[in-house]
Design a protein around this motif. Structure first.
Motif, PDB file in Angstrom:
ATOM      1  N   UNK A   1      -2.526  28.911  20.375  1.00  0.00           N
ATOM      2  CA  UNK A   1      -3.997  28.228  20.720  1.00  0.00           C
ATOM      3  C   UNK A   1      -4.315  28.634  22.240  1.00  0.00           C
ATOM      4  N   UNK A   2      -5.531  28.334  22.565  1.00  0.00           N
ATOM      5  CA  UNK A   2      -6.108  28.527  23.932  1.00  0.00           C
ATOM      6  C   UNK A   2      -5.394  28.386  25.081  1.00  0.00           C
ATOM      7  N   UNK A   3      -4.711  27.080  24.910  1.00  0.00           N
ATOM      8  CA  UNK A   3      -3.994  26.658  26.122  1.00  0.00           C
ATOM      9  C   UNK A   3      -2.496  27.612  26.490  1.00  0.00           C
ATOM     10  N   UNK A   4      -1.836  27.687  25.049  1.00  0.00           N
ATOM     11  CA  UNK A   4      -0.905  28.626  25.318  1.00  0.00           C
ATOM     12  C   UNK A   4      -1.134  30.017  25.659  1.00  0.00           C
ATOM     13  N   UNK A   5      -2.200  30.686  25.342  1.00  0.00           N
ATOM     14  CA  UNK A   5      -2.377  31.860  25.630  1.00  0.00           C
ATOM     15  C   UNK A   5      -2.821  31.958  27.321  1.00  0.00           C
TER      16      UNK A   5
END
Length: 355
Positions: free
Chosen positions: A171-175
């Protein structure tokens, strides 16, 4: 008439010794009351004159420039005064001199023996350049140590990201978190390059240094090496006056001595390697004591370890220039000294700076 007879008398005296004077390899000046009364052929060659008559009768200070502060140099285990000569072309020539008072026919003279240091200085500069190249090789090794862990970590992050992308589990946060992690590693690696690049810049002028901070800079470059060999470094921190010195040259001295201690611990297979650094300020001097627990320096070589090209690192392609250049840098550029002694199965290097 009297002046003519006195001059003729001098000529007769020097005619008898000219053969001896001209057989020496060093330049010789004979001075009476501040004036040159005789020179030998070697001095004529050094100063690039054609005949002795061009010098005889002139003030000696026209050839020998006294320094504002007395400088001395050790040459073949003897101490000589270091001066500057002025050649016929106006060139400045580094030299060492030895002055002897003599008496001939009831007249007092000074005999000045002069040794041209130009070749010596060129060799010294070559040694310095060779030492810097050797240090550069060590620095590349240190950079490799500094970069190995962050490169491995970046590789691991990239592999995890590729796996998550392949399985659509990112997901965007993990990336964003992983990219920030990579960026932090890259910033660390960039700072490492800046630290080492600054070390190889030639110092243009001296600056006031806190010896604690300067030593810490050197230690930070060696931290990965120390950790990879499980060597503990214990440094004392005390309040010190600032000293006027070339920062990179001080760091080079500290790095050379610490690397020497690390190598000794590794080569002697000391399982619990330890290096201690203690500091002292006393009587207008600051002293740095660097001690390791590698067993000390063998008695048969302890008096030779500061000689050029003398190395015990046979299996590591040692240049034998590191400790010698420490001595040269300290004595010539930093108004300091370095010595070594054995203390209870340990080698202790003493580096001294004048405040």
């Amino acid at each position: 008439m009297e002046l003519y007879m006195q001059k003729n008398k001098q000529n007769n005296i020097f005619d008898d010794i000219n053969i001896i004077l001209d057989s020496t390899i060093e330049g010789i000046i004979i001075i009476e009351k501040g004036f040159i009364v005789n020179v030998n052929d070697s001095l004529i060659q050094i100063l690039e004159y054609k005949t002795k008559d061009e010098l005889i009768g002139n003030l000696a200070t026209g050839v020998l420039i006294p320094s504002t502060t007395e400088k001395f140099i050790e040459y073949n285990r003897h101490i000589f005064q270091e001066v500057t000569l002025v050649s016929n072309n106006g060139d400045l020539i580094p030299a060492i001199i030895k002055i002897k008072d003599i008496k001939l026919k009831n007249n007092n003279y000074k005999v000045v023996s002069i040794l041209d240091l130009r070749e010596f200085k060129q060799k010294e500069m070559l040694l310095f350049k060779q030492s810097r190249l050797a240090a550069m090789g060590e620095m590349i090794s240190m950079i490799a140590h500094q970069w190995r862990q962050p490169l491995s970590a970046i590789g691991s992050v990239v592999s995890r990201l590729k796996f998550k992308l392949a399985t659509n589990k990112i997901d965007k946060e993990d990336l964003n978190e992983k990219l920030n992690e990579v960026n932090n590693y890259l910033q660390y690696m960039s700072k490492t390059i800046d630290d080492f690049r600054n070390f190889f810049k030639d110092d243009k002028q001296k600056e006031f240094l806190d010896l604690n901070e300067t030593i810490n800079n050197a230690i930070s470059m060696l931290k990965p090496t120390l950790e990879s060999h499980n060597i503990i470094l214990d440094k004392q921190n005390i309040a010190l006056s600032k000293i006027l010195a070339y920062k990179n040259e001080v760091i080079q001295v500290i790095l050379n001595v610490l690397n020497n201690a690390i190598d000794a611990i590794i080569e002697n297979e000391i399982k619990e390697g330890k290096i201690t650094i203690t500091l002292e300020e006393k009587n207008n001097y600051q002293r740095v004591y660097i001690k390791d627990n590698a067993g000390g320096v063998p008695k048969e070589i302890i008096n030779r370890i500061f000689e050029p090209y003398f190395s015990t690192k046979i299996n590591k392609n040692g240049t034998g220039l590191g400790l010698h250049m420490c001595k040269i840098i300290l004595e010539k550029h930093l108004n300091g000294t370095i010595d070594v002694k054995n203390e209870k199965n340990a080698a202790c290097f003493i580096i001294e700076f004048k405040i």
